[in-house]
Design a protein around this motif. Structure first.
Motif, PDB file in Angstrom:
ATOM      1  N   MET B 366      11.913  81.477 -31.867  1.00 52.83           N
ATOM      2  CA  MET B 366      13.214  81.589 -32.631  1.00 52.83           C
ATOM      3  C   MET B 366      14.387  81.961 -31.738  1.00 52.83           C
ATOM      4  SD  MET B 366      12.834  80.413 -35.397  1.00 52.83           S
ATOM      5  CE  MET B 366      14.288  80.645 -36.519  1.00 52.83           C
ATOM      6  N   ALA B 367      14.155  83.013 -30.797  1.00 53.41           N
ATOM      7  CA  ALA B 367      15.247  83.435 -29.735  1.00 53.41           C
ATOM      8  C   ALA B 367      15.540  82.246 -28.947  1.00 53.41           C
ATOM      9  CB  ALA B 367      14.506  84.698 -28.968  1.00 53.41           C
ATOM     10  N   VAL B 368      14.726  81.650 -28.501  1.00 58.26           N
ATOM     11  CA  VAL B 368      15.058  80.529 -27.651  1.00 58.26           C
ATOM     12  C   VAL B 368      15.817  79.454 -28.244  1.00 58.26           C
ATOM     13  CG1 VAL B 368      14.175  78.617 -26.236  1.00 58.26           C
ATOM     14  CG2 VAL B 368      12.997  80.731 -26.042  1.00 58.26           C
ATOM     15  N   CYS B 369      15.423  79.092 -29.597  1.00 56.44           N
ATOM     16  CA  CYS B 369      15.945  77.966 -30.159  1.00 56.44           C
ATOM     17  C   CYS B 369      17.428  78.528 -30.692  1.00 56.44           C
ATOM     18  CB  CYS B 369      15.222  77.743 -31.656  1.00 56.44           C
ATOM     19  SG  CYS B 369      13.787  76.548 -31.116  1.00 56.44           S
ATOM     20  N   LEU B 370      17.578  79.657 -31.048  1.00 59.39           N
ATOM     21  CA  LEU B 370      18.997  79.942 -31.634  1.00 59.39           C
ATOM     22  C   LEU B 370      19.984  80.297 -30.290  1.00 59.39           C
ATOM     23  CD1 LEU B 370      18.035  81.869 -34.902  1.00 59.39           C
ATOM     24  CD2 LEU B 370      18.771  79.593 -34.556  1.00 59.39           C
ATOM     25  N   GLY B 371      19.125  80.903 -29.372  1.00 59.64           N
ATOM     26  CA  GLY B 371      20.033  81.339 -28.124  1.00 59.64           C
ATOM     27  C   GLY B 371      20.339  80.297 -27.329  1.00 59.64           C
ATOM     28  N   THR B 372      19.678  79.140 -27.077  1.00 63.12           N
ATOM     29  CA  THR B 372      20.075  78.205 -26.217  1.00 63.12           C
ATOM     30  C   THR B 372      21.404  77.449 -26.942  1.00 63.12           C
ATOM     31  OG1 THR B 372      17.646  77.643 -25.836  1.00 63.12           O
ATOM     32  CG2 THR B 372      19.227  76.234 -24.726  1.00 63.12           C
ATOM     33  N   PRO B 373      21.292  76.947 -28.031  1.00 64.28           N
ATOM     34  CA  PRO B 373      22.703  76.438 -28.609  1.00 64.28           C
ATOM     35  C   PRO B 373      23.970  77.149 -28.235  1.00 64.28           C
ATOM     36  CG  PRO B 373      20.995  76.187 -30.113  1.00 64.28           C
ATOM     37  CD  PRO B 373      20.587  76.883 -29.235  1.00 64.28           C
ATOM     38  N   MET B 374      23.730  78.671 -28.547  1.00 62.37           N
ATOM     39  CA  MET B 374      24.733  79.521 -28.375  1.00 62.37           C
ATOM     40  C   MET B 374      25.312  79.566 -26.716  1.00 62.37           C
ATOM     41  SD  MET B 374      25.678  81.026 -30.882  1.00 62.37           S
ATOM     42  CE  MET B 374      24.947  80.817 -32.744  1.00 62.37           C
TER      43      MET B 374
END
Lengths: 524, 401
Positions: B366-374
């Motif tokens: 979840m952190a990678v998934c939501l972090g990368t677009p940010m």
């Protein structure tokens, strides 16, 4: 090249025919009644009825496994990974067939025979599938789904070819819209009725079990037989119309050249990634949805099937409305971003909350329709027209490849890690799509923002382009035949041509260059 | 120039991302260092030889300043007794002749007696079988005579580390057996077999399974009767909690907790926790899961309960007894006959029941998934700005040329 010539002549002739063809019944002395006269509206309505039901069987049976998920798993003693193989086997043939469906219809079988053959595949596939359940042989069921897959997608292409052939220049948008609604209706009816059919069969057999399941699926196969009969009638009517109106057999007009792949621009590859990342988080999820809603939200099986079908129910009315909206506003990339983010939110809701899943599934239904309206026409903006067939074929092919692989992966995840990890996995897929669409936005921005233009800016550009084209045409009238072939279609034409593939409602005068390059995924 | 800057930028960003992730996962997962206990296992403490079906296992779990005594006995119905003391030096004293005679309270004592904070005992009293002719899975009628577990002949304890296995059979069994496996833990973790309950050092795990016992009807379903006796507050209510996390028990989103508390608001003193699922195969896959339900706990006569178990007779004098049934299978689920195997797992412990949290896997994804677009949004924004400025400066220089 020869393909191209044919298309040109077909397009040209067709326009003429729509006016002259009306007044050429075979025997002018004995006028046919309106319902039998192929040139009359009433007769076309009858044809439309058959056309709509042509795809009904395949749409109805495609989601049979999802509608009977608990029963299939229990009666055949499967795990979820094996269950999802049923979806994977549907997708495998289409990884390759997307490139050949149009070719087979145009060059090998012709539209009439092609439609009948594809319907036969669907029918035989479903019967094999049901027989496999009946004798409790899972490999036979997989084989059935494979055969069903061979027919299913190509039948959708054939259906649209018929639509263009009969309704071009007339009620084509309405027809696409109706076909779309019929597809949704097939899926919805299947989701909500198969459980009832199964319970009735259980009463007849006195117990549940694989024989009951087989019998239920055999009953579902009746819809395929019905569709096959529609194909036969349609073939007859089309032949008859050809005789009376002296018109040609319909063609998909699709040209596939695999070497074009190396010329695809970066933006097209990004669109492919969006397409795969997005759709793999929708269809395998719907395939697994029923048990998820039962287990996590304590829904009854009937309720779970209903909430699972809401995505299809919503997209039937939402597609034309959203299509119109995207059409009026332009800014496709922003719409795609909106759709992807909304879908992500819906999946996060399903993963991390106990909120009523009707909310998340409705969001999913709307965003999924919005994505279809905004994403698919973008392909037409980034590739030249002669590569469109290849681009769409390729897009569908990798979409099917993605669906097959992710379906298997999703089943294995449910078996070993449960639904939370599955939802997180789907979120990850959507995030890949989100990253791709953001990159698309930036790449497009740096390159001048063609994809994300507003409708008014696009109209302005298009006006200039048409004016320019007009001038060119005037100056080189003598070599028109040679040049017209090379002159690119205006952005306006391209856009309308591919918007109409989605069943988006366009004014009739806009859809002069309608192609039937419509695939199931577009309609989905 | 811009590309070089971009790559440097992205390198900085990616290292930043890893740092954020590292701290996040440490804080959320590793940070809550779990409580550990020192275990020592003793079979039949202080007895030279013990007859079959009367063995006593003692696991002493010593914490920083308290001790948990796990006592497990097959004398009568299999019983697990938990005694929590507030010193790390408490001991168990058994006077064996009286213990084996099964008639004296106080033949098993935990000393010093005033160090006892809480004690509770759980016993498996009966196995009930009913003929579910109409496949409704409502155990109301068509009961066969129940199997009394106190009448089973139990094997000797099979010990391996802090795990004990005991199997028993009724005189009427033509084949198969009912087995119980007790596991005590040094620290927090998940079991290896489904339902992979989260245990802590304050809880022991009991797995019960019925293997190869012939059912008395084709449509037989089973119930297990559990009884509990507590020194202070009885295990009075069963709470069913919903959990969004089914990573360790796929497709099970509920946890049942049979808890004791003085009143409904105060802290929980002891618990029996399980997930409403049983499995139909020894090494189960997800399709072998079968749901189970529990009845409401009902007060029992303490005397009757004590009569079933030597351990309860020996330790408790008075106390409150409660009982409930766990029934396996729902309408439409396969009958026991299909695999002739059924296993169910529960935790018995003190304090509040352990609560599952998201695993590092889920948090990382979840952190990678939501972090990368940010991050991409920021990076992209910067790049677009640079691009704009460069474009602007280019046009600014144009007139000079």
């Amino acid at each position: 090249m020869s393909d191209f010539e044919e298309n040109q002549s077909l397009l040209g002739e067709d326009d003429a025919r729509s006016f002259t063809g009306r007044r050429t019944p075979r025997d002018p002395d004995r006028p046919l009644p309106a319902i039998c006269d192929p040139s009359r509206f009433l007769h076309r309505v009858v044809v439309l009825g058959f056309m709509c039901f042509l795809g009904f069987g395949s749409y109805f049976c495609f989601d049979n496994p999802a509608a009977l998920q608990t029963q299939v798993i229990q009666d055949l003693n499967l795990n979820t990974a094996k269950f999802m193989q049923l979806y994977a086997w549907y997708s495998w043939p289409n990884v390759v067939l997307c490139f050949f469906g149009g070719f087979l219809i145009d060059r090998v079988f012709g539209i009439r025979l092609g439609t009948i053959i594809f319907s036969l595949f669907v029918c035989v596939g479903q019967v094999i599938f049901a027989a496999g359940a009946w004798v409790n042989k899972f490999w036979l069921m997989e084989a059935g789904r494979f055969v069903f897959g061979i027919g299913g997608e190509s039948l959708a292409v054939a259906q649209n070819t018929y639509a263009v052939n009969w309704f071009k220049g007339k009620e084509l948008n309405l027809v696409f819209g109706l076909q779309l609604s019929m597809a949704r209706l097939g899926s919805t009816v299947n989701m909500n009725i198969m459980g009832w059919v199964y319970s009735k069969m259980a009463d007849v057999f006195g117990s549940t079990g694989y024989a009951t399941l087989g019998a239920s699926l055999m009953i579902a196969a009746v819809t395929c037989v019905f569709s096959l009969m529609c194909a036969l009638v349609l073939g007859f009517l089309d032949k008859r119309a050809e005789r009376i109106l002296q018109k040609e057999q319909g063609k998909t007009g699709e040209v596939i050249k695999l070497t074009d792949v190396k010329d695809f621009p970066l933006t097209l590859w990004l669109i492919f990634i969006i397409c795969v990342g997005y759709y793999v988080a929708i269809f395998p999820f719907i395939g697994l949805g029923q048990v998820f809603f039962i287990e996590k939200f304590n829904f009854s099986p009937a309720e779970a099937r209903a909430v699972n079908s809401i995505v299809y129910i919503i997209s039937a009315p939402a597609s034309p409305v959203l299509g119109f909206m995207v059409d009026k506003t332009g800014r496709n990339v922003i719409w795609v971003i909106t759709a992807v983010v909304t879908t992500l939110a819906a999946h996060i809701m399903l993963a991390f909350t106990f909120w009523n899943p009707w909310i998340a599934m409705s969001l999913l239904g709307v965003s999924y329709s919005l994505l279809a309206c905004a994403l698919w026409p973008m392909v037409a903006f980034v590739v030249p027209e002669h590569q469109l067939g290849t681009a769409y074929g390729f897009m569908q092919s990798i979409q099917n490849l993605g669906l097959a692989l992710i379906a298997i992966a999703a089943g294995a995840i449910v078996d070993n890690k449960g639904y939370l990890v599955l939802e997180v996995f789907f979120c990850a897929c959507i995030c890949i799509a989100l990253i791709a669409v953001m990159m698309l936005y930036f790449v497009d921005y740096v390159r001048g923002g063609e994809l994300n233009q507003s409708a008014s800016a696009r109209a302005k550009l298009q006006k200039e382009a048409t004016a320019e084209a007009e001038i060119k045409r005037c100056t080189s009238k003598q070599t028109k035949g040679e040049l017209a072939r090379l002159a690119p279609m205006s952005a306006f034409c391209l856009r309308n041509r591919y918007l109409s593939r989605l069943g988006a409602q366009l004014p009739d005068h806009c859809s002069t260059h309608l192609s039937s390059l419509a695939y199931r995924s577009v309609l989905k | 120039m811009a590309t070089a800057m971009e790559t440097r930028c992205s390198r900085v960003w990616s290292s930043f991302l890893f740092w954020v992730l590292g701290t996040l996962s440490q804080g959320l997962v590793g940070g809550a260092a779990s409580y550990t206990r020192q275990l020592s296992v003793e079979l039949n403490p202080g007895a030279p030889s013990v007859p079959l079906s009367s063995e006593l296992l003692h696991v002493r779990a010593v914490g920083n300043n308290d001790t948990l005594h796990f006592l497990f006995s097959s004398q009568g119905a299999p019983t697990l007794l938990l005694v929590h003391t507030n010193t790390s030096s408490s001991t168990v004293k058994v006077s064996w002749p009286q213990f084996l005679a099964r008639n004296t309270s106080g033949s098993l004592r935990v000393e010093p007696e005033d160090s006892i904070l809480y004690s509770t005992a759980v016993l498996f009293s009966r196995l009930l079988e009913y003929d579910d002719v109409n496949d409704t899975a409502t155990p109301t009628s068509n009961f066969f005579p129940p199997y009394e577990l106190q009448n089973f002949s139990w094997s000797r304890f099979n010990l391996s580390g802090p795990t004990a296995l005991v199997c028993g059979a009724d005189a009427n069994f033509t084949s198969g057996s009912l087995c119980l496996q007790l596991s005590v833990f040094e620290s927090e973790g998940h079991g290896n077999l489904w339902p992979r309950l989260l245990h802590s050092a304050n809880a022991s795990q009991l797995r019960v399974w019925l293997d190869g016992v012939l059912p008395r009807a084709d449509h037989s379903r089973f119930l297990l009767e559990l009884q509990a006796v507590s020194g202070a507050a009885p295990l009075s209510r069963v709470d069913v909690h919903q959990s969004i996390d089914d990573e360790f028990t796929p497709s099970i989103f509920k946890v049942s907790q049979w808890v004791s508390s003085e009143n409904s608001s105060s802290d929980i003193l002891g618990f029996v926790q399980w997930k409403p699922v049983a499995y139909r195969r020894p090494s189960p896959a997800v399709e072998d899961a079968t749901p189970c339900r529990h009845s409401d706990p009902r007060a029992q006569s303490e005397k009757a309960v004590a009569a079933r178990s030597g351990l309860i007779t020996a330790f408790f004098s008075g106390g409150e007894a409660v009982g409930l049934n766990v029934s396996f299978g729902l309408a439409g689920e396969p009958f026991y006959n299909s695999t002739k195997f059924l296993s169910w797992t529960a935790l018995v412990g003190i304090g509040s029941p352990p609560v599952d949290s998201f695993s590092p896997l889920v948090l990382t994804i979840m952190a990678v998934c939501l972090g990368t677009p940010m991050i991409l949004l920021l990076l992209g924004g910067v790049c677009v700005c640079l691009h704009k400025r460069r474009a602007a400066s280019e046009t600014a220089y144009e007139p000079i040329n």
